[in-house]
Scaffold this active site. Structure first.
Site, PDB file in Angstrom:
ATOM      1  N   HIS A  77       0.837  -1.210   0.000  1.00  0.00           N
ATOM      2  CA  HIS A  77       0.000   0.000   0.000  1.00  0.00           C
ATOM      3  C   HIS A  77       0.873   1.262   0.000  1.00  0.00           C
ATOM      4  O   HIS A  77       0.602   2.223  -0.721  1.00  0.00           O
ATOM      5  CB  HIS A  77      -0.891   0.050   1.250  1.00  0.00           C
ATOM      6  CG  HIS A  77      -1.950  -1.010   1.311  1.00  0.00           C
ATOM      7  ND1 HIS A  77      -2.175  -1.755   2.447  1.00  0.00           N
ATOM      8  CD2 HIS A  77      -2.841  -1.442   0.391  1.00  0.00           C
ATOM      9  CE1 HIS A  77      -3.183  -2.590   2.229  1.00  0.00           C
ATOM     10  NE2 HIS A  77      -3.596  -2.425   0.989  1.00  0.00           N
TER      11      HIS A  77
ATOM     12  N   LYS B 131     -16.049  -7.390   3.925  1.00  0.00           N
ATOM     13  CA  LYS B 131     -15.009  -7.776   4.881  1.00  0.00           C
ATOM     14  C   LYS B 131     -15.371  -7.331   6.300  1.00  0.00           C
ATOM     15  O   LYS B 131     -16.001  -6.294   6.481  1.00  0.00           O
ATOM     16  CB  LYS B 131     -13.665  -7.133   4.493  1.00  0.00           C
ATOM     17  CG  LYS B 131     -13.144  -7.545   3.128  1.00  0.00           C
ATOM     18  CD  LYS B 131     -11.842  -6.799   2.818  1.00  0.00           C
ATOM     19  CE  LYS B 131     -11.317  -7.118   1.432  1.00  0.00           C
ATOM     20  NZ  LYS B 131     -10.189  -6.247   1.050  1.00  0.00           N
TER      21      LYS B 131
ATOM     22  N   ARG C 100      -1.681  -5.845  -8.430  1.00  0.00           N
ATOM     23  CA  ARG C 100      -0.591  -6.825  -8.335  1.00  0.00           C
ATOM     24  C   ARG C 100      -0.693  -7.851  -9.454  1.00  0.00           C
ATOM     25  O   ARG C 100       0.264  -8.542  -9.756  1.00  0.00           O
ATOM     26  CB  ARG C 100      -0.653  -7.560  -6.990  1.00  0.00           C
ATOM     27  CG  ARG C 100      -0.237  -6.722  -5.813  1.00  0.00           C
ATOM     28  CD  ARG C 100      -0.723  -7.323  -4.512  1.00  0.00           C
ATOM     29  NE  ARG C 100      -2.175  -7.396  -4.512  1.00  0.00           N
ATOM     30  CZ  ARG C 100      -2.924  -7.624  -3.440  1.00  0.00           C
ATOM     31  NH1 ARG C 100      -2.357  -7.840  -2.273  1.00  0.00           N
ATOM     32  NH2 ARG C 100      -4.231  -7.663  -3.527  1.00  0.00           N
TER      33      ARG C 100
ATOM     34  N   SER D 258      -3.083  -7.814   2.588  1.00  0.00           N
ATOM     35  CA  SER D 258      -3.498  -7.648   3.987  1.00  0.00           C
ATOM     36  C   SER D 258      -4.066  -8.949   4.559  1.00  0.00           C
ATOM     37  O   SER D 258      -3.801  -9.302   5.714  1.00  0.00           O
ATOM     38  CB  SER D 258      -4.561  -6.552   4.097  1.00  0.00           C
ATOM     39  OG  SER D 258      -4.017  -5.306   3.767  1.00  0.00           O
TER      40      SER D 258
HETATM   41  O1  PNS Z   1      -8.893  -2.566   0.169  1.00  0.00           O
HETATM   42  P1  PNS Z   1     -10.235  -2.956  -0.408  1.00  0.00           P
HETATM   43  O2  PNS Z   1     -11.055  -3.692   0.624  1.00  0.00           O
HETATM   44  O3  PNS Z   1     -10.102  -3.745  -1.688  1.00  0.00           O
HETATM   45  O4  PNS Z   1     -10.959  -1.605  -0.788  1.00  0.00           O
HETATM   46  C1  PNS Z   1     -12.307  -1.602  -1.228  1.00  0.00           C
HETATM   47  C2  PNS Z   1     -12.971  -0.284  -0.813  1.00  0.00           C
HETATM   48  C3  PNS Z   1     -12.944  -0.154   0.695  1.00  0.00           C
HETATM   49  C4  PNS Z   1     -12.229   0.867  -1.462  1.00  0.00           C
HETATM   50  C5  PNS Z   1     -14.443  -0.308  -1.312  1.00  0.00           C
HETATM   51  O5  PNS Z   1     -15.134  -1.376  -0.720  1.00  0.00           O
HETATM   52  C6  PNS Z   1     -15.165   1.020  -1.047  1.00  0.00           C
HETATM   53  O6  PNS Z   1     -15.030   1.935  -1.824  1.00  0.00           O
HETATM   54  N1  PNS Z   1     -15.913   1.103   0.100  1.00  0.00           N
HETATM   55  C7  PNS Z   1     -16.633   2.289   0.482  1.00  0.00           C
HETATM   56  C8  PNS Z   1     -18.146   2.114   0.219  1.00  0.00           C
HETATM   57  C9  PNS Z   1     -18.418   2.238  -1.276  1.00  0.00           C
HETATM   58  O7  PNS Z   1     -18.264   3.280  -1.861  1.00  0.00           O
HETATM   59  N2  PNS Z   1     -18.849   1.107  -1.888  1.00  0.00           N
HETATM   60  C10 PNS Z   1     -19.119   1.054  -3.309  1.00  0.00           C
HETATM   61  C11 PNS Z   1     -17.839   0.817  -4.083  1.00  0.00           C
HETATM   62  S1  PNS Z   1     -18.095   0.910  -5.846  1.00  0.00           S
END
Ligand code: PNS
Length: 160
Positions: free
Chosen positions: A17, A41, A90, A127
């Protein structure tokens, strides 16, 4: 001034990250690391704890700040005035997961997602794997910024 958001769960923040955020910073004047909620998650570390660890990791990086994304990423992107979302890749599996989110975020806000290819020397770091290795007492100190390994170990110990 151009501003980008690097969103993620960062549960926990890894060296992968950090590499992606620094690459984003080389392209944009300011980068906001957005600690967000992934509905798929269940986090090990509380959001405020993840924020504190990320602030420590980027304390010496001018132009990088860390914020909680309280709800929808699209709303946050609008609020902070970002011109782009930056995510790291990745490999192909990452792209498959990221593409629908990039399309949805552009549908909601018009903001583009820029994909950055990280350092291949860090491509094995995820992670989820860091948490799993730590859960069974494996070494994670060379996978995460200082302070993060102890936080992950403590979080598992508290759950035992
Ligand atoms: O590290 P991650 O878990 O792959 O990141 C995913 C994340 C947290 C960026 C995504 O789930 C997110 O944007 N969450 C906020 C809520 C949201 O906007 N959801 C719709 C995404 S299109």
């Amino acid at each position: 001034m151009s501003l980008a958001v690097c969103p993620g769960s960062f549960d926990p923040l890894t060296l992968g990250h950090v590499d992606v955020v620094r690459r984003a910073r080389s392209m944009f004047d300011e980068v906001v690391v957005g600690i967000a909620r992934n509905s798929a998650k269940s986090p090990l570390l509380a959001a405020e704890h993840r924020v504190a660890l990320a602030r420590e990791a980027f304390a010496a990086d001018p132009g990088v700040r860390v914020e909680v994304v309280p709800g929808l990423l699209a709303d946050f992107v609008r609020e902070v005035g970002a011109v782009a979302v930056v995510k790291g890749l990745r490999g192909g599996a990452d792209f498959d997961g990221e593409l629908p989110m990039a399309l949805m975020n552009r549908h909601l806000t018009g903001v583009e997602t820029v994909f950055v290819v990280g350092d291949p020397a860090l491509a094995h770091i995820a992670s989820s794997l860091v948490k799993d290795v730590a859960r069974f007492a494996g070494p994670i100190d060379d996978l995460v910024p200082p302070g993060v390994a102890d936080a992950v170990r403590a979080a598992w110990a508290a759950r035992a």
